[in-house]
Write a protein that holds these residues in place. Structure first.
Motif, PDB file in Angstrom:
ATOM      1  N   GLU A 151      33.483  42.392  35.817  1.00  0.00           N
ATOM      2  CA  GLU A 151      32.639  43.510  36.201  1.00  0.00           C
ATOM      3  C   GLU A 151      31.194  43.014  36.299  1.00  0.00           C
ATOM      4  N   GLU A 208      36.110  40.106  41.748  1.00  0.00           N
ATOM      5  CA  GLU A 208      37.443  40.704  41.655  1.00  0.00           C
ATOM      6  C   GLU A 208      38.492  39.660  41.307  1.00  0.00           C
ATOM      7  N   LYS A 209      38.399  38.476  41.918  1.00  0.00           N
ATOM      8  CA  LYS A 209      39.362  37.408  41.623  1.00  0.00           C
ATOM      9  C   LYS A 209      39.221  36.912  40.192  1.00  0.00           C
ATOM     10  N   LYS A 238      36.807  43.413  53.690  1.00  0.00           N
ATOM     11  CA  LYS A 238      36.463  42.931  52.373  1.00  0.00           C
ATOM     12  C   LYS A 238      35.285  43.719  51.814  1.00  0.00           C
ATOM     13  N   ARG A 239      35.116  43.649  50.502  1.00  0.00           N
ATOM     14  CA  ARG A 239      33.992  44.313  49.863  1.00  0.00           C
ATOM     15  C   ARG A 239      32.745  43.456  50.043  1.00  0.00           C
ATOM     16  N   MET A 275      31.323  40.455  45.411  1.00  0.00           N
ATOM     17  CA  MET A 275      32.343  41.375  44.925  1.00  0.00           C
ATOM     18  C   MET A 275      33.757  40.793  44.999  1.00  0.00           C
ATOM     19  N   ASN A 276      34.090  40.054  46.049  1.00  0.00           N
ATOM     20  CA  ASN A 276      35.435  39.474  46.138  1.00  0.00           C
ATOM     21  C   ASN A 276      35.668  38.423  45.060  1.00  0.00           C
ATOM     22  N   SER A 298      38.332  38.848  37.792  1.00  0.00           N
ATOM     23  CA  SER A 298      38.502  40.036  36.936  1.00  0.00           C
ATOM     24  C   SER A 298      37.233  40.318  36.136  1.00  0.00           C
TER      25      SER A 298
END
Length: 595
Positions: free
Chosen positions: A524, A519-520, A493-494, A515-516, A522
């Motif tokens: 930044e 990402e989920k 994982k990140r 970060m995870n 969406s």
């Protein structure tokens, strides 16, 4: 791990040794494909990660993260025959994935997606795998129970008939007070929800009660009188004269009273939105009825920690375990809130009584990993992560029994939410292309007809040899990749990122990027206006010893509140260790030098 520590663990394995389990003789037994005896287990080491509070009467409650078979194998060494009550709400084989809604706090982020559903666990099994899974764990539970101990197993219509047969085999059929085994079947009725058009609505669960011996703990419980219960509350006074008991009507074997039902409300304060969470009122009845104050209560399918929370409030000691890190984080946070309220209540009582009364609650908590179980936050996502981490090449749809190919090896990812066993090989074996094997062997006798790599998290000895034997007379190469031993070569994982500074004798968290989670969502980094909206809790140890977190600061905001993010540093602070847990229950831990 040092060579000396490794040798110490090996010695402990030998001390645990094997135990013998013999099925109860003379009764029907349930059989399934791949059923095999479970007569021994090995010792698995545990790593202490966190300590909260102080021991009470020499006891610290324990929460374990890991496969509960490994957790119970670890516990056997010290707690065999010492647990008075085990309550479990295991998988029901309901053929469903269970999800938790993740909702941003505050919602000031510049993005429309402020929530999503995150899978917590899956309850989809093949029948044989499920039965072997439960069989092995129920045997270990019996070993852990005290002589007067009881098991309460919570289930529904999907597997209650199978589980009762397995329990009869392990514990005994009971029937009378002179025999161990089955004591009662309790029906818990509830309302709510919709109704199917072609069947009766299923509005009850079953509690199966088994005792380890012909002795067991049972405390009578009562409920308020209502129409139809008056006769069950009568107490003989003299001859044929009766009067109503002050205690009310005794509980019977079906429970549908409002004090159990009302806490199922979606808006109830105790509702943590955790899939299949049970109400505290239900566990209060079970724990009060089958244990006494100071007794040890165990739940190895812990979930949101309802058993542990109620046990603490009722003055019992407890041990809990779950394979899902989210469950461990939620339970720990729930227990810390319960400790806070208990202490507030004690202070209030002391003021009213004008004296200090000793606490009867066990409020200290230890959190452990078992067998270094820290690879996956959520086993439901393991396959996807492993396919990426192992860089597997995809296969045609017709080859779906394997999860990918790499360097000529066909790769099969086993169930990672438990130890891989020989029973787990059945699906693979039944899908072998025997005709292709025959053709390959005819073309070249010296080469294996297939090269198979099994990916797992812990496995039975001889797993590879068992698969080779099943492929006879054809030769196959089998390699086992155990993630617990080889994880250092894999990136799953990140990592989260944070900026933490010391300013004016305060620890200040300026930025935090999970970060995870981003990402989920969406999102930044630049879209996050207030990082605190992404945080579930913060814990700070101002004198970290390099191994165990003992937080002096526990910042767990109420409901939709936000963490503070700025904390005063005490004068005696040494190494400062910070643990930031996000809404996915993933944590970033880092150290900051003071001075």
């Amino acid at each position: 791990m040092s060579e000396q520590q490794s040798l110490a663990i090996e010695e402990e394995v030998e001390k645990v040794g094997e135990y013998k389990f013999e099925p109860i003789k003379g009764y029907p037994m349930l059989y399934w494909k791949g059923k095999r005896p479970f007569t021994g287990t090995q010792y698995y080491p545990a790593q202490l990660k966190e300590v909260h509070g102080e021991a009470v009467n020499g006891w610290l409650n324990k929460v374990f993260w890991g496969d509960n078979l490994q957790v119970m194998s670890h516990l056997l060494k010290e707690y065999r025959g010492k647990i008075q009550l085990v309550y479990i709400d295991p998988p029901f084989d309901s053929k469903a994935d269970y999800k938790k809604k993740i909702q941003l706090k505050g919602q000031s982020t510049t993005n429309d997606q402020s929530s999503f559903e995150d899978k917590q666990y899956t309850d989809i099994w093949t029948n044989d795998d499920y039965l072997q899974f439960m069989y092995e764990r129920l045997i270990l539970i019996r070993e852990l129970l005290a002589t007067d101990g009881s098991l309460i197993l919570h289930c529904d219509q999907h597997k209650v008939h199978h589980l009762r047969s397995i329990l009869d085999e392990i514990f005994g059929i009971g029937l009378d007070n002179e025999k161990p085994g089955f004591r009662s079947e309790i029906i818990w009725c509830y309302g709510g929800g919709g109704a199917p058009k072609t069947n009766y609505p299923t509005k009850h669960d079953t509690l199966l009660w088994y005792s380890k011996s012909s002795k067991w703990i049972f405390n009578k419980q009562f409920r308020p009188y209502s129409e139809g219960t008056m006769s069950r509350g009568l107490t003989a006074v003299k001859g044929d004269q009766y009067e109503l008991s002050d205690d009310g009507a005794m509980l019977n074997s079906w429970w549908s009273e409002s004090e159990v039902q009302k806490i199922l409300s979606p808006t109830a304060y105790e509702n943590l939105k955790y899939p299949t969470q049970k109400p505290e009122g239900l566990l209060k009845r079970i724990i009060k009825g089958h244990s006494n104050k100071g007794d040890l209560v165990f739940d190895c399918f812990m979930g949101s920690g309802t058993t542990q929370s109620v046990a603490m409030k009722l003055g019992r000691r407890f041990i809990g375990a779950d394979i899902n890190l989210g469950a461990v984080q939620i339970t720990t946070k729930r227990l810390l809130n319960a400790v806070k309220k208990l202490k507030e209540n004690n202070l209030q009582s002391n003021k009213e009584d004008n004296q200090k009364t000793p606490t009867s609650h066990y409020t200290g908590i230890e959190v452990y990993n078992v067998n270094h179980y820290d690879v996956f936050r959520n086993p439901i996502q393991a396959k996807e992560l492993l396919v990426q981490a192992l860089e597997l090449n995809p296969l045609p749809r017709q080859s779906s029994i394997f999860d990918g190919e790499k360097d000529g090896w066909m790769v099969k990812i086993m169930q990672v939410n438990r130890i891989a066993t020989r029973a787990d090989l059945n699906e693979l074996i039944s899908s072998f292309d025997w005709k292709a094997f025959e053709q390959r062997q005819a073309a070249n006798h010296s080469k294996p007809v297939e090269k198979i790599q099994l990916v797992c998290m812990g496995h039975e000895p001889e797993l590879a040899d068992a698969l080779k034997q099943e492929a006879m007379p054809y030769k196959i190469d089998v390699e086992v990749l155990d993630i617990l031993r080889n994880k250092q070569q894999l990136q799953f994982k990140r990592d989260s990122e944070a900026k933490i500074i010391i300013e004016n004798n305060q620890l200040v968290i300026e930025k935090f990027y999970p970060m995870n989670l981003l990402e989920k969502l969406s999102l930044e980094k630049q879209n996050v206006e207030d990082w605190r909206e992404l945080v579930d809790s913060i814990m700070i140890d101002f004198n970290y010893d390099g191994a165990v977190l003992e937080p002096a600061v526990i910042d767990i905001p109420e409901r939709n509140g936000l963490v503070k993010g700025r904390y005063s540093i005490p004068e005696d602070a040494g190494t400062i260790h910070i643990k930031i847990t996000d809404l996915l229950s993933e944590s970033l831990e880092m150290e900051v030098k003071n001075g």
